[in-house]
Design an enzyme around this catalytic site. Structure first.
Site, PDB file in Angstrom:
ATOM      1  N   GLY A  12       0.752  -1.245   0.000  1.00  0.00           N
ATOM      2  CA  GLY A  12       0.000   0.000   0.000  1.00  0.00           C
ATOM      3  C   GLY A  12       0.782   1.294   0.000  1.00  0.00           C
ATOM      4  O   GLY A  12       0.268   2.325   0.436  1.00  0.00           O
ATOM      5  N   ASN A  14       1.519   3.117  -2.621  1.00  0.00           N
ATOM      6  CA  ASN A  14       0.756   4.030  -3.484  1.00  0.00           C
ATOM      7  C   ASN A  14      -0.556   4.435  -2.824  1.00  0.00           C
ATOM      8  O   ASN A  14      -0.970   5.593  -2.906  1.00  0.00           O
ATOM      9  CB  ASN A  14       0.462   3.382  -4.842  1.00  0.00           C
ATOM     10  N   ASN A 102      -5.914   2.279 -13.395  1.00  0.00           N
ATOM     11  CA  ASN A 102      -4.903   1.392 -12.835  1.00  0.00           C
ATOM     12  C   ASN A 102      -3.524   1.981 -13.100  1.00  0.00           C
ATOM     13  O   ASN A 102      -3.319   2.684 -14.092  1.00  0.00           O
ATOM     14  CB  ASN A 102      -5.013   0.011 -13.501  1.00  0.00           C
ATOM     15  N   HIS A 104       0.384   0.631 -13.707  1.00  0.00           N
ATOM     16  CA  HIS A 104       1.154  -0.567 -14.041  1.00  0.00           C
ATOM     17  C   HIS A 104       2.633  -0.189 -14.032  1.00  0.00           C
ATOM     18  O   HIS A 104       3.012   0.826 -14.625  1.00  0.00           O
ATOM     19  CB  HIS A 104       0.732  -1.076 -15.426  1.00  0.00           C
TER      20      HIS A 104
END
Length: 191
Positions: A12, A14, A102, A104
């Protein structure tokens, strides 16, 4: 006010960065952190910052009722995947068109798709002697890592870099760019 849910599966970093970024923001609020793993450290980080957390099994996540009900209960407007390892079910993508993004840890379309996450990516970048890597922020679609790209940033890879060095450089890009791109994307959709 736009309520965001952050979906997480891991530590976690981010997630915490996003929560802190929007803390005190009058337009965007982190309303929920949801994980598919009860032991995800991201849940601890969120709780310490006063954000509600929920855990949902893979079956609950995909059953077509539990997840939409939870999003409704928390009045979620926008969803952010931050190290979330499950595919988002089509019913949620249909319910939140262009409102699920999202991050990546590679420059898509390279190193995307099933099995390409976390350290697997950085090891592949090293094994293939890439000279650069980076991050991609994209809309979520029904194709794994295949949604429309919103933003990319790159970082050089030196021949001496280990997969851990590459991961650290990519994480710096994530921390630097992800919250701002979330904010910009939400504002673009609010117009």
């Amino acid at each position: 006010m736009t309520n965001i849910a952050i979906f997480v599966s891991g530590t976690g970093s981010n997630c915490e960065n996003i929560i802190r970024y929007f803390s005190g923001n009058s337009d965007i609020k982190t309303a929920l952190v949801l994980s598919n793993k009860a032991d995800a450290f991201a849940l601890t980080r969120a709780k310490q910052l006063g954000i509600p957390t929920e855990v949902m099994t893979k079956n609950e996540f995909n059953d077509g009722k539990s997840l939409p009900d939870m999003m409704e209960r928390y009045a979620i407007d926008f969803i952010v995947l931050a190290g979330f390892l499950l595919m988002v079910p089509p019913f949620l993508i249909e319910r939140y068109p262009r409102h699920i993004i999202n991050i990546h840890p590679a420059l898509l379309p390279k190193y995307g798709g099933k099995g390409m996450y976390g350290h697997h990516i950085h090891e592949a970048v090293r094994a293939n002697n890439e000279t650069e890597t980076g991050i991609t922020i994209h809309y979520v679609s029904d194709v794994c890592d295949g949604g429309e790209i919103i933003f990319q940033a790159s970082t050089p890879v030196s021949p001496k870099d280990t997969p851990d060095d590459i991961a650290a450089n990519v994480q710096r890009l994530e921390q630097q760019h992800f919250p701002k791109i979330i904010e910009d994307t939400i504002k673009r959709h609010a117009i």
